[in-house]
Every structure is written in structure tokens, then in C-alpha cells.
Design an enzyme around this catalytic site. Structure first.
Site, PDB file in Angstrom:
ATOM      1  N   ARG A 163       0.834  -1.184   0.000  1.00  0.00           N
ATOM      2  CA  ARG A 163       0.000   0.000   0.000  1.00  0.00           C
ATOM      3  C   ARG A 163       0.876   1.245   0.000  1.00  0.00           C
ATOM      4  O   ARG A 163       1.878   1.307   0.713  1.00  0.00           O
ATOM      5  CB  ARG A 163      -0.952   0.018   1.219  1.00  0.00           C
ATOM      6  CG  ARG A 163      -2.148  -0.926   1.070  1.00  0.00           C
ATOM      7  CD  ARG A 163      -3.082  -0.443  -0.038  1.00  0.00           C
ATOM      8  NE  ARG A 163      -4.234  -1.305  -0.237  1.00  0.00           N
ATOM      9  CZ  ARG A 163      -4.303  -2.264  -1.136  1.00  0.00           C
ATOM     10  NH1 ARG A 163      -3.269  -2.518  -1.920  1.00  0.00           N
ATOM     11  NH2 ARG A 163      -5.397  -2.976  -1.288  1.00  0.00           N
TER      12      ARG A 163
ATOM     13  N   GLU B  22      -2.221   8.866  -5.473  1.00  0.00           N
ATOM     14  CA  GLU B  22      -2.439   8.274  -6.785  1.00  0.00           C
ATOM     15  C   GLU B  22      -3.558   9.013  -7.515  1.00  0.00           C
ATOM     16  O   GLU B  22      -4.604   9.265  -6.932  1.00  0.00           O
ATOM     17  CB  GLU B  22      -2.803   6.791  -6.645  1.00  0.00           C
ATOM     18  CG  GLU B  22      -1.680   5.945  -6.065  1.00  0.00           C
ATOM     19  CD  GLU B  22      -2.016   4.462  -5.970  1.00  0.00           C
ATOM     20  OE1 GLU B  22      -3.111   4.070  -6.447  1.00  0.00           O
ATOM     21  OE2 GLU B  22      -1.202   3.693  -5.447  1.00  0.00           O
TER      22      GLU B  22
ATOM     23  N   HIS C   7      -0.342   1.076 -10.304  1.00  0.00           N
ATOM     24  CA  HIS C   7      -1.195   0.259  -9.440  1.00  0.00           C
ATOM     25  C   HIS C   7      -1.863  -0.863 -10.250  1.00  0.00           C
ATOM     26  O   HIS C   7      -3.086  -1.054 -10.185  1.00  0.00           O
ATOM     27  CB  HIS C   7      -2.252   1.120  -8.744  1.00  0.00           C
ATOM     28  CG  HIS C   7      -2.725   0.518  -7.453  1.00  0.00           C
ATOM     29  ND1 HIS C   7      -3.055   1.283  -6.352  1.00  0.00           N
ATOM     30  CD2 HIS C   7      -2.933  -0.773  -7.083  1.00  0.00           C
ATOM     31  CE1 HIS C   7      -3.457   0.489  -5.365  1.00  0.00           C
ATOM     32  NE2 HIS C   7      -3.393  -0.764  -5.795  1.00  0.00           N
TER      33      HIS C   7
END
Length: 317
Positions: free
Chosen positions: A229, A258, A277
Site C-alpha cells: 500500500r 495516486e 497500481h
């Protein structure tokens, strides 16, 4: 009649699997905003999740008792509200073992063989041949967070001839980990790693875990991989460790913010390989999560405990 509401698009085959596993249940499939008001609150089981459904699922007259989310991470969900309402939560843990393991080694191998520079040269029609060419064999991989994914990554590391050190809260052994350590020994583990691989979920304990002191504890010249994460890493501390040369490089799939801002210094670092991601993405995602859901659904329909991926609200994973 008990009801299952699926907020993700399902193929006819997937719908058939659900109705066969839970005969006597009504199945409703559709995006939340396209469903009539009250559809979610009238469901016993919700397959998939959207923040838009949150208020309805948690209202006083809601019948929801089990939610199966499409992701492994649950840090953005209202866990304590679910707990207070007596809602069971299951995630997609186990779906990602193959794609994330392959992604981890894609980052490590690309760095070792300078593939990122070769691709850059190909794009600009340049014959770029400089740089050091490293090998995985004989090196040490430190895997922080040894669950399904960490075990699969350790198995792959051993196949490359690497020594594996694992870090997990329980210290429970794993067949593919040569040396397992508990989380209080994290710095000792990091100091031995040529490759330090973060696969931790985001919890109160892991937020900001990889800070200036953690990066300082890593061996000089180590390569850091983050497929866990983004907020578990203090990005400014990572940038500093890279700029100083203490870390040789980093492979990053997740970030504190992000998308990563266009002016962020990470973009321009040749020793950094970034992906947006996508480590857990795979064309096999739906079939694997359906396997988890069907196993649990059969147990639920028989009024038995759910056997797979039940979230512990205190640990938040």
C-alpha cells in the site's frame, strides 16, 4: 426470499454458479446507480462494493449481513460501522498471488537487466548499452508481509536461487521462507536484504512504516519494491534514500498519492521503475474471486461459518 445483490457485471455462467450454490435466493445484478432505491438495503448479501452504496447498506432497516468486496485491501471501507451492524466482510485475498508475484519479479528483473533503459532507448531509437547488469541468484530477498502473496513470492525467489527472509506478525513458519522473523525484528531483516519487498496491507500499524529510519536500516545498495500500500511508505524518505545512493533503486506499483503528481521527482529517476497500481490485475481476476465467493456462499446458505477470507475488524485485514 433472501436476496443477493451483485454490483459488478457478471456473465451468465457466473450468475448460474451463484443461483446453483444458493437455491432459493433471488439474484439482482446491476450497477448501484442503475438499481431502484432500496435494492441494496433489502439484500442479505452484497457482492462487490461502491462507496455510493455505503449509506444504504448501513441504514437502520438494512438487511445486509455479508459483503464480498472485489479487492484484497479493505483500508478504505467503514470497518467499524460494519462491525457495529454485525456485517461480515470478505475480501479477494488469494486472487492476486500469481499476478503480483510475477509483477514483483518483473520489476526486479527489469532493474537488474536494465530493461527500462533499453525500452527508453528503443522509443528514442538509441542503442543504450551502459549500466551494471546484476543477478538474483545468490542474493537475499526480504519479504515483509508473508501471506498468500508473500509465500508465492518466496517460492519464486528460491527458484531463482535466492535466500528468503520473511517478516510477519505471528512469526509462523512458511515452507518457502528460509528465516522467518516477527515484526519487532523488521530492521534486523531489512539489514540483510538485497531486495526488500513490501506486501503489507494498510493498517494503523503499517501507515508510514517505511520511513527514514527503515530505509537507513536497509543494506546500502538494496532495491526496494512496494506492491503493498502506498501510504505504508513515507515517499519523501524514499526519495531521499534514492537520491543519496543508499538505495540502488526501487520498483513501485503503489504511492501515497495516486495518480502520482506529474511534477514528482520519482518520475525522473532512472533507478526507479513505476507501474500505475496494476500489480494485481489479471484476466483471471473474476473467475478466482468467484471461486472464493461460491465457497463462502455454499457455507452461508447452509448456515455454516464462512470458510474463506473473513476480515478481522480489529486487525483490519
Amino acid at each position: 426470499m433472501p436476496k443477493i445483490v451483485a454490483l459488478h457485471k457478471l456473465s451468465q455462467e457466473e450468475q448460474n454458479r451463484i443461483t446453483e450454490a444458493a437455491q432459493g435466493y433471488e439474484l439482482v445484478v446491476g450497477k448501484y446507480k442503475e438499481l431502484p432505491s432500496g435494492t441494496v438495503s433489502s439484500a442479505d448479501i452484497v457482492l462487490g462494493w461502491t462507496k455510493d452504496a455505503q449509506e444504504e447498506a448501513l441504514q437502520e432497516n438494512s438487511r445486509v449481513r455479508w459483503i464480498q468486496v472485489w479487492s484484497a485491501g479493505v483500508d478504505k471501507l467503514p470497518l467499524q460501522d460494519f462491525k457495529a451492524r454485525g456485517i461480515q466482510l470478505t475480501n479477494a485475498s488469494g486472487v492476486h498471488s500469481i499476478p503480483i508475484t510475477e509483477h514483483i519479479f518483473s520489476l526486479m528483473l527489469a532493474f537488474n537487466r536494465n530493461l527500462h533503459r533499453a525500452i527508453e532507448g528503443q522509443s528514442s531509437h538509441q542503442w543504450i548499452k551502459g549500466g551494471d547488469f546484476r543477478e538474483l541468484s545468490g542474493k537475499t530477498a526480504v519479504i515483509i508481509g508473508v501471506g498468500h502473496i508473500g509465500s508465492a513470492a518466496a517460492k519464486a525467489a528460491q527458484a531463482f536461487g535466492m535466500r528468503t527472509i520473511g517478516v510477519r506478525r505471528s512469526g509462523k513458519p512458511d515452507p518457502y521462507i528460509d528465516d522467518m522473523m516477527t515484526t519487532d525484528k523488521l530492521n534486523d531483516a531489512l539489514a540483510q536484504g538485497d531486495y526488500c519487498i513490501n506486501i503489507l496491507p494498510l493498517t494503523d500499524e503499517t501507515k508510514g512504516l517505511f520511513n527514514k529510519d527503515r530505509f537507513a536500516a536497509m543494506k546500502k545498495g538494496a532495491f526496494f519494491v512496494n506492491v503493498g500500500r502506498g501510504p505504508s511508505v513515507v515517499t519523501s524518505a524514499l526519495v531521499e534514500a534514492l537520491q543519496s545512493g543508499h538505495l540502488a533503486g526501487a520498483g513501485l506499483d503503489v504511492f501515497e498519492e495516486e495518480p502520482l503528481p506529474a511534477d514528482h521527482p520519482l518520475w525522473d529517476m532512472q533507478q526507479v521503475i513505476m507501474t500505475p497500481h496494476t500489480a494485481g490485475d489479471t484476466v483471471h481476476y473474476n473467475e478466482r474471486i468467484m471461486d472464493i465467493f461460491i465457497d463462502n456462499l455454499k457455507a452461508y446458505a447452509d448456515e455454516k461459518p464462512l470458510p474463506r477470507n473473513v476480515i478481522d475488524y480489529e486487525r483490519a485485514y
